[in-house]
Design an enzyme around this catalytic site. Sequence first.
Site, mmCIF file in Angstrom:
data_model
loop_
_atom_site.group_PDB
_atom_site.id
_atom_site.type_symbol
_atom_site.label_atom_id
_atom_site.label_comp_id
_atom_site.label_asym_id
_atom_site.label_seq_id
_atom_site.Cartn_x
_atom_site.Cartn_y
_atom_site.Cartn_z
ATOM 1 N N CYS A 2 59.699 109.956 61.426
ATOM 2 C CA CYS A 2 59.536 109.135 60.057
ATOM 3 C C CYS A 2 58.763 107.951 60.146
ATOM 4 C CB CYS A 2 61.005 108.803 59.937
ATOM 5 S SG CYS A 2 62.298 110.147 59.756
ATOM 6 N N ASN A 101 63.241 105.623 62.880
ATOM 7 C CA ASN A 101 62.155 106.721 63.408
ATOM 8 C C ASN A 101 62.823 107.256 64.746
ATOM 9 O OD1 ASN A 101 58.835 106.770 64.581
ATOM 10 N ND2 ASN A 101 60.248 108.685 63.750
ATOM 11 N N THR A 304 43.949 117.627 61.466
ATOM 12 C CA THR A 304 44.262 116.742 62.853
ATOM 13 C C THR A 304 43.387 116.960 63.925
ATOM 14 O OG1 THR A 304 46.420 116.311 62.300
ATOM 15 C CG2 THR A 304 45.704 116.225 64.422
ATOM 16 N N ASP A 366 42.242 123.695 67.133
ATOM 17 C CA ASP A 366 43.332 123.158 66.526
ATOM 18 C C ASP A 366 43.813 122.052 67.665
ATOM 19 O OD1 ASP A 366 44.928 122.338 64.636
ATOM 20 O OD2 ASP A 366 46.063 124.139 64.119
ATOM 21 N N ASP A 367 44.493 121.074 66.978
ATOM 22 C CA ASP A 367 45.086 120.409 67.929
ATOM 23 C C ASP A 367 46.330 120.763 68.745
ATOM 24 O OD1 ASP A 367 46.098 119.664 64.796
ATOM 25 O OD2 ASP A 367 48.079 119.571 66.444
#
Length: 518
Positions: A2, A101, A304, A366-367
């Site tokens: 979060c 978080n 990303t 891609d990451d």
Amino acid sequence: MCGIIGIVGKNPVNQLLYDGLLVLQHRGQDAAGIVTTDGNTFFMHKNNGLVKDVFQTRHMRSLIGNVGIAHVRYPTAGSSSAAEAQPFYVNSPFGIVLGHNGNLTNSQQLKSEMFRQDLRHINTNSDSEVLLNVLAHEIEKTSRNAVLNTDMAFDAVSGVHKRCKGAYAVVAMIANFGLLAFRDPNGIRPLVIGKLETALGTEYIVASESVALDVLGFQMVRDVEPGEAVFIDMDGNFFSRQCADNPKLNPCIFEYVYLARPDSVIDGVSVYQTRLDMGKSLAEKIKREWSDKKIDVVIPIPDTSRPSALQVGIALGLDYREGFIKNRYIGRTFIMPGQALRKKSVRQKLNPIGIEFKGKNVLLVDDSIVRGTTSQQIVQMARDAGANKVYFASAAPPVRFPNVYGIDMPSRDELLATGRTDEQICQEIGADALIYQDLDALVEGVKLSNPHIKNFDCSCFDGKYVTGDINEAYLNNIETARGDMNKKQKPANSSTQMDLNLIDSFDNEPAEEATEVS
Ligand SMILES: O=P(O)(O)OC[C@H]1O[C@H](OP(=O)(O)OP(=O)(O)O)[C@H](O)[C@@H]1O
Ligand SMILES: NC(=O)CC[C@H](N)C(=O)O
Ligand SMILES: [Mg+2]
């Protein structure tokens, strides 16, 4: 993962908190909440939805005061019900609100301890509500028969560290007292401190990522240390103390791979720089292992992977082309709740540009590959757009183990790489060849920017959990409770769950204004 923010200002903080949440939206798209205070009273509004949908002008007007905290949620415990939107509130002692978080790994045990020993009722399945009640209980213990002071608040955080296990970066407000923020003794989730000198005095901010400070005009002071607590009183006086017995920095490496924004700096490491470095080391591996392959073009899978893919292209001496266009109105698919929605959203989010694929051997970068939702569809899109060969490279190693520290990947069955070889994964995503970053290269790459970080939490890649309390039985339990097939659905009428919970009265109909919690 979060997003959290706390501000002690000299002027009303409602707009700053709102703007800060917008900047942290990538950390949670399910729910958002703000609590402000004028001293005595908390003013709160929270609900399910994106920041721009949760807060209307009438709510903003009611969020009064120069001090406040805010939260965007990506659920990793309990359900995605509005009853579990944050911040949470308890009225005793003093009145405390909290935004969290991370993820506690002993919340079930704590919940029953709360009930039996501490006589506290936890009304949701959220680990964050448990965390708030542990903090409240510890504050009650340290301040019993005395006037609450800063040392007592720090002693309470020491008590939290002794009882809570797992990952927690926290912002909390104690009514009439001030803002308390702390990070777990491993510093798994990020938390930074910033300040702004104004004509009226110094304003302070604590936030998940430095990008929030940049955008709100604050200067970065430093990261909150693992185990450390900071307290800023209502007048803006700043205090800090190490509250853990044996703090050790073990930040989550997945923040650098995917979670954080590239323009953030976490524990002294630029997220953007690490993503470039991931691309560089991935390209070196491609050179070593794929000398027989002819690649025409490198294409990122937005968003990303862009910096890594760019660097792969540069290091291989190949063109980097934007072959997929991202719909800017669709959020991050990985943090959406439920596989059906994630699957549908990939196609809505990304669309190929035919000329970048037709007749070419493309290298898609891609990451990471987690459930394979993105890669499976993207490879097919590349083929449908006429690609000759589709090669796939992941800037992170295979994700084979659940994350228990605040990323919602609780079940091994859902992870594409669990129990599969690289060849089998390649077949599953339908690519002509697949290459993964090595874990050592990933770790060394991030360390390049800050050699003082000796260790990372890499549990989703290597199954080693830095809190030392995760065993097979624990993993089996969360798999049963939180796997996609078993996840608790949002209650049809969330209000039934909340009748006992004062704050959650927002959840029924959007309230005309923020609810006062005095
Ligand atoms: O294998 P999967 O389960 O699909 O998960 C991995 C994918 O999800 C993320 O993208 P996302 O769309 O969430 O965000 P982004 O726009 O920041 O790349 C990540 O960047 C990968 O593309
Ligand atoms: N992603 C997170 O940090 C989640 C915080 C908390 N565990 C929740 O589910 O609300
Ligand atoms: Mg992506």
